[in-house]
Every structure is written in C-alpha cells, then in structure tokens.
Design a protein around this motif. Structure first.
Motif, PDB file in Angstrom:
ATOM      1  N   ARG A  22       4.526   1.458  -6.890  1.00  0.00           N
ATOM      2  CA  ARG A  22       4.021   2.814  -6.693  1.00  0.00           C
ATOM      3  C   ARG A  22       4.272   3.271  -5.257  1.00  0.00           C
ATOM      4  N   GLN A  44      -0.440   6.981  -4.346  1.00  0.00           N
ATOM      5  CA  GLN A  44      -1.748   6.481  -4.783  1.00  0.00           C
ATOM      6  C   GLN A  44      -2.302   7.264  -5.964  1.00  0.00           C
ATOM      7  N   GLU A  62      -1.569   5.575 -14.168  1.00  0.00           N
ATOM      8  CA  GLU A  62      -1.460   4.123 -14.270  1.00  0.00           C
ATOM      9  C   GLU A  62      -0.636   3.687 -15.478  1.00  0.00           C
ATOM     10  N   VAL A  71      -3.418   0.157 -11.223  1.00  0.00           N
ATOM     11  CA  VAL A  71      -3.957  -0.020  -9.876  1.00  0.00           C
ATOM     12  C   VAL A  71      -4.893  -1.212  -9.841  1.00  0.00           C
ATOM     13  N   ARG A 131      -4.410  -0.100  -1.671  1.00  0.00           N
ATOM     14  CA  ARG A 131      -4.792   0.237  -3.031  1.00  0.00           C
ATOM     15  C   ARG A 131      -4.022   1.476  -3.502  1.00  0.00           C
ATOM     16  N   GLY A 132      -3.457   1.385  -4.683  1.00  0.00           N
ATOM     17  CA  GLY A 132      -2.675   2.491  -5.218  1.00  0.00           C
ATOM     18  C   GLY A 132      -1.195   2.393  -4.915  1.00  0.00           C
ATOM     19  N   ASP A 183       0.465  -0.463  -5.697  1.00  0.00           N
ATOM     20  CA  ASP A 183       0.676  -1.732  -6.381  1.00  0.00           C
ATOM     21  C   ASP A 183       2.098  -1.883  -6.906  1.00  0.00           C
TER      22      ASP A 183
END
Length: 297
Positions: free
Chosen positions: A244, A247, A251, A256, A265-266, A268
């Motif tokens: 990714r 963020q 998904e 995530v 985070r976001g 991934d």
C-alpha cells in the motif's frame, strides 16, 4: 544562457554529430538480458528505457510520459556489497532530446532545461512534497557500486510515502534480498512496478508526477536450492507482493495490520503467488498482464 543550459546544449551537439548511434529510449532490444528468457512483461503500454550509465546497460524501465514516472523497472538481482551510495540524482536525456547521449546524466545545478522539465520528473517536483523518491529498482539489490549508483535516476522513481518506503516496503526488499542470496543458485530476475488509482488520480506539483496507489514486485529464480525450508517452498521459483502507498485505500487488495506501529500502519505489504498478483493487475488495467515468460516455469 545559464551554465547548465550551455553544458546541456553541448551534449546535444555531440549527439547530433554522430557520436551516439543507438537509442536507449523507445526499444528494450539493447537490454533484453535483464528479463527472464529475454521476455519483457506483456500487457502494459509505455516508453521502454534501457537504463544506461557509464556506457553500460544496467536495467530496464517502462516509462509513462503522461505520468512522468515508470510503470515498472526490471533488473537482475546480485548479492549486495558495500555501503549504499550517496544520492546523486540523474535524468534521461533522450526523453527530452531523442538524439542525445543515451547515458543517464546527473542533474546540473541551477535552472533546468525546459525540455527536460516537460519530458520527465525533476528534483523540484519532490521538494517540499509529502512524498519520498521511491526506487522501483533498489540499490540494495546490486553488488557493485556503479550498478547501485545507476538506480538513482528519477526515471526509476515514483512518489512513495515515507511510511511505506522506510517501513513495510523496505522490509520486503530486505526479505527478498536475504531469500535470494541464500537459496537462488542462478540468475534471479525481478520486476517492480506500480498500480495507479482506479479514479481520482493523485499528483505532485499541479499534475506534474502521478502518485501510485500501490507498488508491486515479483521475482523469478528458475534455479534454486532443493533443500528449501518448508516455509519457503511456496516462494520458488517465483513469488510476488503488493504494498500500500495510501493509508486510506480499501482493504480489498492489502489488509491493514491494526497492530503495526502507527507511522507504518496502512502501508502494509501482502505477499502472494505470482498468479494472484497478475489477477489484481488484470483487474485494475482491464487487460491481461504477464510478468514473466510462462510464469517463470
């Protein structure tokens, strides 16, 4: 006339005099050796670039002139040695002047040649943006210093969030490096590319450089150690991943990790078989895309 422009025009004059006789932009023919079975990925349209540095072809990129960024870069992996070179950013002269020297050139100081500015990304595009220069062909995956230095060209770079570039995507590059160094016995071929937004494209500097929603990468190692650990058996002869770069993306492609550190985070990365990657590429491009000849079989 600025000194940098004078130097540039001198280089163009040398090219026009017959000093250069082979184009590096527009044809993969001079650098087919960086592709498995000399077979470039199929299904993507763009401008081929045989990335030449110090009078040697180093790797290949499929470039999008409208996006001023590459669709993918393809290269042969070699076990890295030494330190990462200092960034010395370069550009592709033949995108601006078809008869120019085919060697990538370091950006000169001062005002940039307007043909270069119009034909490709320049350093000013990334300054004071919220994006880093994200290598598709990383310097980490090369042995000698010159090959590593050749990766520092903006025709091998896309706008990448630091949370991806310094986090999960960097971890993927390091993981691939360790896996191939330990278990690949012959040549390892890698292709790394991008997936654009489905709609509402993001751009740097007023529609100057397109921002990808995802990055993807796949390797092909047809000759490998048969005594693989069980956890790695599914990762040979080929394997792939999608990461990714936003963020706020859904998904559907890459879930995530809610336990990841906040700054990563976001961003991934999801590892997957090559066939799964090609499924997502086909779904986004609305056309079949093949990364390796016969899927590296």
């Amino acid at each position: 006339m600025a000194p940098s422009s004078a130097l540039w025009l001198a280089a163009v004059a040398l090219a026009g005099s017959g000093w250069v006789c082979r184009a590096d932009v527009g044809d993969f023919a001079p650098c087919l050796g960086v592709f498995y079975r000399s077979w470039p990925p199929k299904g993507l349209a763009g401008t081929p670039i045989c990335q030449r540095y110090d009078n040697r072809y180093r790797y290949a990129s499929l470039y999008s002139r409208p996006r001023r960024a590459p669709w993918f870069s393809a290269y042969v992996y070699t076990v890295p040695t030494g330190k990462r070179p200092s960034p010395n950013w370069k550009f592709e002269p033949q995108l601006a002047y078809p008869k120019a020297d085919g060697n990538m050139m370091v950006f000169p100081p001062g005002p940039q040649d307007q043909n270069v500015v119009e034909s490709q990304a320049v350093q000013l595009d990334y300054i004071n943006s919220s994006y880093s220069r994200g290598h598709l062909n990383p310097s980490l995956h090369h042995r000698n210093h010159t090959d590593r230095s050749a990766t520092f060209t903006l025709t091998n770079v896309v706008p990448q969030k630091a949370g991806s570039n310094d986090g999960p995507w960097q971890s993927l590059e390091q993981s691939v490096n360790k896996t191939l160094a330990a278990y690949c016995l012959g040549r390892a071929y890698i292709v790394t590319g991008i997936i654009p937004y489905r709609k509402d494209e993001r751009w740097l500097k007023d529609h100057r450089v397109a921002v990808p929603e995802y990055l993807w990468s796949a390797y092909c190692c047809p000759e490998y150690n048969n005594t693989l650990p069980q956890r790695l058996k599914e990762r040979f002869p080929t394997y792939a991943a999608i990461g990714r770069n936003d963020q706020n993306s859904t998904e559907e492609i890459v879930p995530v990790d809610k336990k990841a550190k906040e700054q990563f985070r976001g961003y991934d990365v999801r590892k997957m078989p090559l066939a799964t990657l090609e499924m997502y590429l086909k779904e986004r491009s609305q056309a079949p895309i093949s990364v390796f000849y016969e899927q590296c079989k």
